[in-house]
Design a protein around this motif. Structure first.
Motif, PDB file in Angstrom:
ATOM      1  N   ARG A  50      71.539  96.155  -2.351  1.00  0.00           N
ATOM      2  CA  ARG A  50      70.346  95.296  -2.378  1.00  0.00           C
ATOM      3  C   ARG A  50      69.099  96.165  -2.297  1.00  0.00           C
ATOM      4  O   ARG A  50      69.069  97.125  -1.527  1.00  0.00           O
ATOM      5  N   LYS A  51      68.078  95.762  -3.060  1.00  0.00           N
ATOM      6  CA  LYS A  51      66.789  96.414  -2.985  1.00  0.00           C
ATOM      7  C   LYS A  51      65.787  95.473  -2.306  1.00  0.00           C
ATOM      8  O   LYS A  51      66.049  94.300  -2.132  1.00  0.00           O
ATOM      9  N   HIS A  52      64.626  96.025  -1.975  1.00  0.00           N
ATOM     10  CA  HIS A  52      63.509  95.227  -1.453  1.00  0.00           C
ATOM     11  C   HIS A  52      63.940  94.390  -0.247  1.00  0.00           C
ATOM     12  O   HIS A  52      63.735  93.184  -0.195  1.00  0.00           O
ATOM     13  N   THR A  53      64.533  95.038   0.731  1.00  0.00           N
ATOM     14  CA  THR A  53      65.086  94.297   1.857  1.00  0.00           C
ATOM     15  C   THR A  53      64.073  94.039   2.971  1.00  0.00           C
ATOM     16  O   THR A  53      64.372  93.302   3.900  1.00  0.00           O
ATOM     17  N   ASN A  54      62.884  94.648   2.870  1.00  0.00           N
ATOM     18  CA  ASN A  54      61.889  94.545   3.947  1.00  0.00           C
ATOM     19  C   ASN A  54      62.530  94.856   5.299  1.00  0.00           C
ATOM     20  O   ASN A  54      62.393  94.111   6.250  1.00  0.00           O
ATOM     21  N   GLN A  71      66.599  90.900   9.119  1.00  0.00           N
ATOM     22  CA  GLN A  71      65.450  91.360   8.326  1.00  0.00           C
ATOM     23  C   GLN A  71      64.292  91.603   9.287  1.00  0.00           C
ATOM     24  O   GLN A  71      63.436  90.751   9.499  1.00  0.00           O
ATOM     25  N   SER A  74      60.587  90.884   8.406  1.00  0.00           N
ATOM     26  CA  SER A  74      60.302  89.480   8.073  1.00  0.00           C
ATOM     27  C   SER A  74      60.685  88.557   9.225  1.00  0.00           C
ATOM     28  O   SER A  74      60.589  87.340   9.088  1.00  0.00           O
ATOM     29  N   ARG A  76      63.454  87.488  10.705  1.00  0.00           N
ATOM     30  CA  ARG A  76      64.419  86.417  10.503  1.00  0.00           C
ATOM     31  C   ARG A  76      65.784  87.025  10.154  1.00  0.00           C
ATOM     32  O   ARG A  76      65.873  88.186   9.765  1.00  0.00           O
ATOM     33  N   ILE A  78      68.728  86.729   7.418  1.00  0.00           N
ATOM     34  CA  ILE A  78      68.912  86.228   6.051  1.00  0.00           C
ATOM     35  C   ILE A  78      70.384  86.325   5.684  1.00  0.00           C
ATOM     36  O   ILE A  78      71.137  87.088   6.288  1.00  0.00           O
ATOM     37  N   SER A  86      68.775  85.628  -1.645  1.00  0.00           N
ATOM     38  CA  SER A  86      68.817  85.794  -0.191  1.00  0.00           C
ATOM     39  C   SER A  86      68.230  84.560   0.462  1.00  0.00           C
ATOM     40  O   SER A  86      67.099  84.178   0.162  1.00  0.00           O
TER      41      SER A  86
ATOM     42  N   TYR B 140      58.425  87.757   1.801  1.00  0.00           N
ATOM     43  CA  TYR B 140      58.597  88.497   3.049  1.00  0.00           C
ATOM     44  C   TYR B 140      58.047  87.791   4.290  1.00  0.00           C
ATOM     45  O   TYR B 140      58.464  88.097   5.394  1.00  0.00           O
ATOM     46  N   PRO B 142      57.781  85.097   6.984  1.00  0.00           N
ATOM     47  CA  PRO B 142      58.426  83.882   7.460  1.00  0.00           C
ATOM     48  C   PRO B 142      57.384  82.775   7.591  1.00  0.00           C
ATOM     49  O   PRO B 142      56.231  83.044   7.889  1.00  0.00           O
ATOM     50  N   ASP B 148      64.902  81.010  -1.538  1.00  0.00           N
ATOM     51  CA  ASP B 148      65.352  82.351  -1.930  1.00  0.00           C
ATOM     52  C   ASP B 148      64.249  83.352  -1.602  1.00  0.00           C
ATOM     53  O   ASP B 148      63.148  83.258  -2.136  1.00  0.00           O
ATOM     54  N   VAL B 149      64.552  84.317  -0.742  1.00  0.00           N
ATOM     55  CA  VAL B 149      63.545  85.288  -0.322  1.00  0.00           C
ATOM     56  C   VAL B 149      63.834  86.694  -0.872  1.00  0.00           C
ATOM     57  O   VAL B 149      63.210  87.664  -0.458  1.00  0.00           O
ATOM     58  N   GLN B 150      64.775  86.766  -1.802  1.00  0.00           N
ATOM     59  CA  GLN B 150      65.077  88.073  -2.400  1.00  0.00           C
ATOM     60  C   GLN B 150      63.993  88.431  -3.416  1.00  0.00           C
ATOM     61  O   GLN B 150      63.703  87.645  -4.312  1.00  0.00           O
ATOM     62  N   LYS B 151      63.432  89.628  -3.288  1.00  0.00           N
ATOM     63  CA  LYS B 151      62.500  90.128  -4.297  1.00  0.00           C
ATOM     64  C   LYS B 151      63.315  90.845  -5.372  1.00  0.00           C
ATOM     65  O   LYS B 151      64.179  91.666  -5.043  1.00  0.00           O
TER      66      LYS B 151
END
Lengths: 302, 306
Positions: A50-54, A71, A74, A76, A78, A86, B140, B142, B148-151
């Motif tokens: 996975r990319k961009h996982t923050n 995460q 963020s 939270r 996920i 996600s 990103y 909350p 869906d929060v996947q970028k």
């Protein structure tokens, strides 16, 4: 027996964390790279999962094979869905945003226990305030399958790694306090009503003129119920190592790690006999001669 | 009412912000206000509450009412040439239009086969093309996210939807946090700010809708709370950009004239009122109004508008 730490991926220059065995390969977070990586021991290759996982940190599978992640930035938990999307889990406790989830453990009832300390960078950057407390929280499903969030500990200072025992009767929590400068491995009884009883301390790390000793960051279980834990650092105490504790807190053995600050570990491999270890500088080590066999809630025993 | 707190930096600021200006609080009890846009035909302001997940409407006679709830955690709003609301659908990760009957029409969802990050602010060109910024925050943050929060994209850019609604094209892709955007009065220039880099860039518009010659136009170097976010232009080409302390007023040469200070962090602003001299400011829980001397650029479906 001297454990043989084989470097299989990294170092990436930033923290690796959250090792989780998916049945055929090892997933782990490279937090600063905003990546989840996947090390395939058959090919020796590490690829992007996975990319961009923050900044996901802890990763864990549920008994049903759903993959959840902390995460951190963020604020939270996920769920990484198989289609690449996600899904955010509920992040409000009594109307307030929880802190920066660090590590998680999922029990046989699909309840997600997670540590919720405060990350100092989040204090500066997040628009929403943080809790006064740093606790273990739990996501669980109601009768209608909707998720709710509950606070489970009321006596932790800065919880980190946590585990649910195979018999589902004990929650192990690594906690540390900047006030007492002590780090503890605690065992909380999980009562039949799902709440926690009074904890016992299985092990304590102290402090001296070099500073507070580094307690447990991440840990995992073997099939005998022993706790395999990453702790220690060169700056104080006896150095970086993997501890093996009995369920009652006896130190059965210790194993120095070849680099400083081991962060987390889990078992993997065909028979769950390979211990994978991540570090603050971004290594992934494999130890194949621990003499222990791991216990994981997923994948199911064949 | 607040007496307006200003930071006059250069001559010319008093000509825009009159000495007797006040900051009027017109809507409270919101959570995170954004996306103000004035509908001249109705004499009403539409705005969003991102965390509250609503589109709201305010008019002097009727006060604040909810128009849509839930609304996909919407962010920027603008009007198309027919006067319909066009929405930067932040949490929903789409660009969509609110129809007069209350239904929603999705205008764009993906680029290069991948879902947008989170459309943030949005403008419509006089030929009907739609431009919007696509930073990460709707994935990103909350409280601002949807299901869906996947970028998926490896960049944060500016997109354009062709006037016929058929083609989404990537206009610029090298931002860290693209946010507010606006055209110069003659639409020869496109201004886009970057929240994380705390600056505004300006680009030359090309006839095909692409842009060239990007260069840094203004940098916010003040220490107070606030970042470049919403951005609009008045009829003389002055740029009004949120930033530290409130709204920065910048002349077309990129020189700061002064700042309108606002007691809460400002996310966006827009001109309204019959004479287009009211600047409506969305700042967290509150929408404020300050009356200025130079009108903003009219927009919408009325004669003579762009």
């Amino acid at each position: 027996m001297e454990w043989n730490f084989e470097l299989v991926a990294g170092p990436y220059g930033g923290t690796t964390e959250g090792p989780a065995w998916d049945g055929s390969a090892l997933l782990f977070s490279f937090t600063h790279g905003n990546l989840v990586l996947r090390y395939n021991p058959t090919t020796g290759q590490t690829t992007e999962f996975r990319k961009h996982t923050n900044r996901t940190n802890g990763l864990a599978f549920s008994a049903r094979g759903e993959l959840f992640a902390c995460q951190q930035f963020s604020r939270r938990i996920i769920r990484f869905n198989p289609d690449g999307s996600s899904a955010p889990m509920p992040y409000l406790l009594d109307g307030q945003y929880h802190n920066n989830p660090n590590d998680l453990a999922i029990d046989k009832q699909d309840r997600i226990w997670f540590s919720d300390p405060i990350h100092r960078l989040s204090l500066m950057s997040s628009p929403q305030p943080h809790f006064e407390h740093q606790s273990v929280l739990r996501l669980e499903q109601r009768f209608d399958r909707s998720w709710i969030l509950r606070r489970m500990t009321f006596d932790t200072s800065s919880p980190n790694g946590l585990l649910v025992s195979e018999d589902q009767k004990t929650l192990y929590v690594a906690d540390s306090s900047p006030v007492t400068r002590l780090a503890e491995l605690r065992a909380y009884p999980i009562r039949d009503d799902g709440n926690l009883g009074a904890y016992t301390v299985l092990h304590t790390w102290g402090h001296d003129h070099r500073g507070a000793q580094r307690g447990i960051d991440g840990m995992c279980l073997d099939e005998a119920g022993n706790i395999i834990a990453c702790a220690g650092a060169n700056r104080s105490g006896a150095g970086p190592m993997i501890y093996v504790f009995s369920p009652t807190g006896r130190v059965l053995s210790t194993h120095p790690t070849p680099v400083d600050d081991p962060t987390n570990c889990t078992f993997g491999g065909p028979n769950l006999e390979d211990l994978y270890v991540t570090t603050l500088k971004g290594h992934l080590f494999k130890v194949s001669n621990t003499g222990h066999r791991g216990w994981l809630i997923y994948p199911p025993k064949s | 009412m607040y007496a307006l707190d200003v930071d006059a930096v250069a001559s010319g600021f008093e000509r825009i912000v009159p000495p007797n200006a006040v900051l009027e609080r017109i809507s409270s009890d919101n959570i995170f206000t954004e996306g103000p846009v004035w509908n001249k035909a109705e004499g009403a302001l539409y705005f969003t509450d991102i965390i509250g997940n609503k589109i709201k409407r305010w008019s002097p006679a009727e006060g604040t009412h909810v128009v849509m709830d839930p609304a996909g955690h919407p962010d920027g709003l603008t009007l198309d040439r027919e006067g319909r609301l066009v929405v930067a659908g932040w949490g929903a990760r789409t660009v969509w239009r609110l129809e007069p009957d209350g239904s929603a029409t999705v205008l764009a969802t993906h680029f290069d086969g991948k879902k947008f990050n989170s459309p943030n602010d949005i403008i419509v060109q006089s030929d009907g093309a739609v431009y919007w910024t696509d930073p990460n925050g709707g994935c990103y943050n909350p409280g601002m996210c949807d299901q869906d929060v996947q970028k998926y994209h490896d960049f944060q850019g500016v997109y354009r939807l062709s006037p016929d609604g058929a083609t989404v094209s990537l206009v610029v892709d090298d931002f860290e946090g693209p946010n507010g955007l606006c055209f110069s009065p003659d639409e020869s220039l496109l201004y886009v700010n970057d929240t994380l880099r705390r600056h505004i860039r300006v680009f030359d518009m090309q006839p095909d809708g692409s842009v060239t010659n990007g260069r840094v136009f203004y940098e916010d170097k003040f220490p107070e709370r606030g970042v470049p976010d919403g951005m609009k232009v008045d009829v003389e080409g002055n740029i009004y950009c949120t930033g530290s302390a409130g709204v920065h007023v910048i002349d077309p040469a990129g020189r700061l004239l002064g700042r309108i200070k606002v007691p809460e962090s400002v996310a966006n602003h827009a001109w309204g009122d019959a004479d287009w001299r009211g600047l409506y400011i969305t700042a967290r829980t509150t929408v404020y109004l300050v009356r200025l001397s130079i009108p903003g650029i009219p927009h919408g479906s009325w004669p003579g508008a762009r």
